[in-house]
Scaffold this active site. Structure first.
Site, PDB file in Angstrom:
ATOM      1  N   HIS A  93       0.822  -1.225   0.000  1.00 57.50           N
ATOM      2  CA  HIS A  93       0.000   0.000   0.000  1.00 57.50           C
ATOM      3  C   HIS A  93       0.843   1.256   0.000  1.00 57.50           C
ATOM      4  O   HIS A  93       0.349   2.347  -0.220  1.00 57.50           O
ATOM      5  CB  HIS A  93      -0.986   0.021   1.175  1.00 57.50           C
ATOM      6  N   HIS A 129       6.737   6.559   5.642  1.00 63.86           N
ATOM      7  CA  HIS A 129       6.149   6.110   4.384  1.00 63.86           C
ATOM      8  C   HIS A 129       5.490   7.298   3.709  1.00 63.86           C
ATOM      9  O   HIS A 129       5.370   8.385   4.298  1.00 63.86           O
ATOM     10  CB  HIS A 129       5.144   4.975   4.613  1.00 63.86           C
ATOM     11  N   HIS A 168       2.287   8.834   0.892  1.00 65.51           N
ATOM     12  CA  HIS A 168       1.025   8.691   0.158  1.00 65.51           C
ATOM     13  C   HIS A 168       1.117   9.621  -1.045  1.00 65.51           C
ATOM     14  O   HIS A 168       1.668  10.713  -0.948  1.00 65.51           O
ATOM     15  CB  HIS A 168      -0.165   9.082   1.041  1.00 65.51           C
ATOM     16  N   GLU A 208      -2.973  13.064   2.238  1.00 60.41           N
ATOM     17  CA  GLU A 208      -4.132  12.621   3.014  1.00 60.41           C
ATOM     18  C   GLU A 208      -4.777  13.822   3.706  1.00 60.41           C
ATOM     19  O   GLU A 208      -5.973  14.062   3.555  1.00 60.41           O
ATOM     20  CB  GLU A 208      -3.706  11.559   4.028  1.00 60.41           C
ATOM     21  N   HIS A 258       4.722  10.566   6.075  1.00 62.71           N
ATOM     22  CA  HIS A 258       4.356  10.289   7.464  1.00 62.71           C
ATOM     23  C   HIS A 258       5.545   9.662   8.193  1.00 62.71           C
ATOM     24  O   HIS A 258       6.005   8.570   7.820  1.00 62.71           O
ATOM     25  CB  HIS A 258       3.160   9.329   7.534  1.00 62.71           C
ATOM     26  N   THR A 266      -4.351   6.021   9.370  1.00 64.30           N
ATOM     27  CA  THR A 266      -5.135   6.270   8.150  1.00 64.30           C
ATOM     28  C   THR A 266      -5.251   5.020   7.284  1.00 64.30           C
ATOM     29  O   THR A 266      -5.765   5.068   6.179  1.00 64.30           O
ATOM     30  CB  THR A 266      -4.515   7.407   7.310  1.00 64.30           C
TER      31      THR A 266
END
Length: 257
Positions: free
Chosen positions: A61, A91, A93, A103, A116, A194
């Site tokens: 992910h 990591h 997003h 996010e 994050h 999240t």
């Protein structure tokens, strides 16, 4: 603890994780004019001088860099925190296009990507898994990325090694200090992971100042896959959860608007 993308899309997570409709879910839209300046908030102190990165991996992910997790030399403190929290991993997003990917949003504006940095309360809990399920267990520093040149070539040049889900490669001597903006002004609120299991265990510290990434570097994130080698290829993009309702929570700011 396996913090994963979960079953289906984020809009379907409530079927497997009822807490998805909880009162402290993340991310949120930060409305700058409604954030409350709190003079009692301390400056955020980030001590990454002794950082020892171990490996980089594709967990299906996101892309994640793990750190040696044996002492309190790599910590954040101050800010809204009662004590030091130790760095576990970071990591990203990101989206398919520049207009979305982060996010958290600010005044309904999305950034192309969000970093994050995940920390845990090692003074109070024995393991990261135990901390992840506790109300004061985790502290995550969120940093927005905007498209301009940034010197994180060492990181983005390593992404080809973890193209497929479940792949991992050695990635040592990377210090995330270079991923921090100069200004550490922040917004903070009580929230959640999240990704499933969506535990409401996170003190969120979202930095106001973005850092920079080039479009070419951002494209390297989009070469990663949600799928394992040999499976049908599914491009890893739009791996972000949309903003969740505040449900009465107050977002505090360390600075005057």
């Amino acid at each position: 603890i396996n913090i994963g993308w979960g079953k289906g899309r984020p809009s379907e997570w409530y079927k497997s994780y009822p807490i998805a409709h909880g009162h402290c879910q993340s991310p949120v839209d930060i409305v700058s004019t409604q954030a409350v300046y709190d003079p009692s908030l301390k400056p955020l102190i980030i001590s990454y001088e002794s950082c020892t990165s171990l490996d980089i991996s594709n967990n299906g992910h996101s892309v994640m860099v793990d750190f040696e997790d044996i002492d309190d030399k790599t910590v954040i403190s101050g800010g809204p925190l009662e004590g030091p929290y130790r760095l576990k991993q970071f990591h990203f997003h990101w989206g398919m296009k520049q207009s979305q990917g982060s996010e958290h949003t600010v005044d309904s504006k999305s950034f192309p990507s969000e970093l994050h940095l995940v920390h845990w309360n090692a003074r109070k809990y024995a393991t990261f898994g135990e901390a992840a399920a506790a109300p004061d267990g985790l502290a995550v520093v969120g940093i927005f990325l905007e498209v301009r040149v940034l010197k994180i070539m060492v990181l983005t040049d390593a992404l080809y090694m973890v193209k497929f889900k479940g792949t991992k490669a050695q990635f040592r001597s990377f210090n995330p200090q270079c991923l921090l903006p100069l200004n550490l002004n922040y917004w903070t609120y009580r929230g959640s992971l999240t990704t499933p299991p969506l535990y409401e265990s996170v003190t969120w510290i979202v930095l106001k100042e973005p850092i920079r990434i080039s479009e070419k570097q951002l494209e390297k994130f989009r070469t990663l896959l949600f799928t394992s080698e040999g499976d049908e290829k599914i491009q890893m993009v739009n791996n972000f959860r949309p903003p969740q309702p505040l449900k009465g929570r107050i977002i505090r700011a360390s600075f005057k608007a």
